[in-house]
Enzyme design. Structure first.
Site, mmCIF file in Angstrom:
data_model
loop_
_atom_site.group_PDB
_atom_site.id
_atom_site.type_symbol
_atom_site.label_atom_id
_atom_site.label_comp_id
_atom_site.label_asym_id
_atom_site.label_seq_id
_atom_site.Cartn_x
_atom_site.Cartn_y
_atom_site.Cartn_z
ATOM 1 N N SER A 144 0.863 -1.190 0.000
ATOM 2 C CA SER A 144 0.000 0.000 0.000
ATOM 3 C C SER A 144 0.891 1.227 0.000
ATOM 4 C CB SER A 144 -0.885 0.030 1.244
ATOM 5 O OG SER A 144 -1.513 1.292 1.373
ATOM 6 N N TYR A 186 -2.442 -0.725 10.180
ATOM 7 C CA TYR A 186 -2.450 -1.088 8.749
ATOM 8 C C TYR A 186 -1.165 -0.625 8.062
ATOM 9 C CZ TYR A 186 -3.788 -0.957 3.820
ATOM 10 O OH TYR A 186 -3.811 -1.123 2.451
ATOM 11 N N SER A 202 1.760 -2.620 9.062
ATOM 12 C CA SER A 202 1.740 -3.960 8.448
ATOM 13 C C SER A 202 2.236 -3.886 7.002
ATOM 14 C CB SER A 202 0.336 -4.574 8.514
ATOM 15 O OG SER A 202 -0.563 -3.981 7.582
HETATM 16 N N1 NAD Z 1 -8.608 -0.526 -2.044
HETATM 17 C C1 NAD Z 1 -7.569 0.255 -1.802
HETATM 18 O O1 NAD Z 1 -7.676 1.504 -1.894
HETATM 19 C C2 NAD Z 1 -6.235 -0.322 -1.436
HETATM 20 C C3 NAD Z 1 -5.149 0.536 -1.391
HETATM 21 C C4 NAD Z 1 -3.896 0.037 -1.061
HETATM 22 C C5 NAD Z 1 -3.743 -1.312 -0.797
HETATM 23 N N2 NAD Z 1 -4.803 -2.140 -0.852
HETATM 24 C C6 NAD Z 1 -4.566 -3.555 -0.540
HETATM 25 O O2 NAD Z 1 -5.037 -4.368 -1.588
HETATM 26 C C7 NAD Z 1 -5.419 -5.639 -1.055
HETATM 27 C C8 NAD Z 1 -6.832 -5.954 -1.522
HETATM 28 O O3 NAD Z 1 -7.696 -4.930 -1.038
HETATM 29 P P1 NAD Z 1 -9.114 -4.634 -1.697
HETATM 30 O O4 NAD Z 1 -9.320 -3.172 -1.647
HETATM 31 O O5 NAD Z 1 -9.227 -5.361 -2.990
HETATM 32 O O6 NAD Z 1 -10.066 -5.260 -0.572
HETATM 33 P P2 NAD Z 1 -11.344 -6.195 -0.653
HETATM 34 O O7 NAD Z 1 -11.889 -6.197 0.736
HETATM 35 O O8 NAD Z 1 -12.230 -5.795 -1.771
HETATM 36 O O9 NAD Z 1 -10.682 -7.599 -0.958
HETATM 37 C C9 NAD Z 1 -9.868 -8.228 0.009
HETATM 38 C C10 NAD Z 1 -10.110 -9.728 -0.043
HETATM 39 O O10 NAD Z 1 -9.273 -10.327 0.968
HETATM 40 C C11 NAD Z 1 -10.051 -11.353 1.591
HETATM 41 N N3 NAD Z 1 -9.539 -11.635 2.929
HETATM 42 C C12 NAD Z 1 -9.628 -10.859 4.039
HETATM 43 N N4 NAD Z 1 -9.086 -11.490 5.067
HETATM 44 C C13 NAD Z 1 -8.640 -12.692 4.622
HETATM 45 C C14 NAD Z 1 -8.001 -13.785 5.235
HETATM 46 N N5 NAD Z 1 -7.723 -13.801 6.544
HETATM 47 N N6 NAD Z 1 -7.649 -14.849 4.475
HETATM 48 C C15 NAD Z 1 -7.958 -14.853 3.148
HETATM 49 N N7 NAD Z 1 -8.601 -13.859 2.522
HETATM 50 C C16 NAD Z 1 -8.932 -12.783 3.264
HETATM 51 C C17 NAD Z 1 -11.459 -10.786 1.633
HETATM 52 O O11 NAD Z 1 -12.440 -11.798 1.836
HETATM 53 C C18 NAD Z 1 -11.570 -10.103 0.287
HETATM 54 O O12 NAD Z 1 -12.088 -10.972 -0.703
HETATM 55 C C19 NAD Z 1 -5.284 -5.539 0.458
HETATM 56 O O13 NAD Z 1 -4.062 -6.106 0.852
HETATM 57 C C20 NAD Z 1 -5.277 -4.045 0.703
HETATM 58 O O14 NAD Z 1 -4.575 -3.700 1.871
HETATM 59 C C21 NAD Z 1 -6.068 -1.683 -1.165
#
Ligand code: NAD
Length: 251
Positions: free
Chosen positions: A137, A150, A153
């Site tokens: 991130s 967060y 991490s």
């Molecule tokens: N959306 C953003 O703006 C953003 C920005 C920076 C980083 N990220 C990172 O991208 C990644 C995906 O985020 P997203 O926005 O697509 O979120 P999202 O919530 O849409 O998808 C995350 C997925 O991870 C799964 N998950 C959660 N805990 C889990 C576990 N213990 N074991 C297995 N699966 C698990 C959830 O069920 C979900 O399907 C994350 O690591 C997040 O930190 C997202």
């Protein structure tokens, strides 16, 4: 350019958002993709139909070991691992309880360690130039008011990436990290709703981004696809920020 036929991929967090887009793009490039997520029912993992789905809780060592065992039994190797599972509850220093801190670390950081450690033996069997891509991130690289655990991490994800890249280079396993900026996903939408933001939060967010819009999951997945492909065969230990230019701004 991205012919991944005959390659086996595992994408964690692939029921939603960025992970789902990564899994779809890898599959479109010809890879056999195991969609792994805590949201999938355990029974569906035994299905012979493609695309495969597997129940996986990355924070639970035995769950990750079960997936690694299944991969070994079914394929005898792995070529691509994308670690996209993650959670992002808000919390300032004062708001972050020990329980919240431990939960975020368990999913976002220790979960990635579990996946890498248990699946590297199968990646090392790959004849294709195996690759790990970790989803970090932009919060790994800068400060935020209410994302303390967060952000820490995700800083750990950067450090994990670099150390594994160095350690696994002799085995020809590449390890890279993609840092998304603000991405319109199911998870982010849920957080914005829970914190009382108006429904058009993503339009307002996009207006602040130099390239003019909030990112969508496919913007991140295309870089993950590139890094997983033979086109990136000499790229390892690198951090890729995909944020529409947001980190360029001084104000
Ligand atoms: N959306 C953003 O703006 C953003 C920005 C920076 C980083 N990220 C990172 O991208 C990644 C995906 O985020 P997203 O926005 O697509 O979120 P999202 O919530 O849409 O998808 C995350 C997925 O991870 C799964 N998950 C959660 N805990 C889990 C576990 N213990 N074991 C297995 N699966 C698990 C959830 O069920 C979900 O399907 C994350 O690591 C997040 O930190 C997202």
């Amino acid at each position: 350019m991205f012919n991944l036929s005959d390659q086996i991929a595992v994408v964690t967090g692939s029921a939603s958002g960025i992970g789902a887009a990564c899994a779809r793009q890898l599959a479109a490039a010809g890879a056999t993709v195991v969609f792994a997520d805590i949201r999938f029912e355990p029974e569906s993992g035994s299905s012979a139909a493609l695309p495969l789905t597997a129940h996986l809780d990355v924070s639970d060592r035995s769950s990750v070991e079960r997936l690694a065992h299944t991969i070994g039994e079914r394929f005898g190797r792995l070529d691509i691992l994308v670690n996209a599972a993650g959670i992002f509850p808000r919390g300032t220093l004062a708001e972050t309880t020990e329980v919240l801190w431990d939960h975020i670390m368990a999913v976002n950081l220790k979960g990635m360690f579990h996946c890498c450690q248990t699946l590297v033996p199968w990646l090392s069997q790959s004849p294709h130039g195996p690759s790990i891509v970790n989803i970090g991130s932009v919060n790994a690289q800068g400060g935020a008011q209410d994302l303390l655990a967060y952000s820490v991490s995700k800083g750990g994800v950067s450090t994990l990436t670099k150390n594994l890249a160095r350690a696994l280079a002799p085995a020809r396993i590449r390890v890279n990290c993609v840092h998304p900026g603000w991405v319109l996903t199911e998870g982010e939408t849920a957080v914005q709703r829970a914190t009382g933001q108006p429904e058009d939060w993503h339009v307002r967010a996009g207006a602040k981004i130099p390239l003019g819009r909030i990112l969508v999951p496919d913007d991140i997945a295309s870089t993950v696809l590139f890094l997983s492909s033979p086109l990136a065969s000499q790229i390892t230990g690198q951090e890729w920020t995909i944020d529409g230019g947001a980190s360029l701004s001084c104000n």
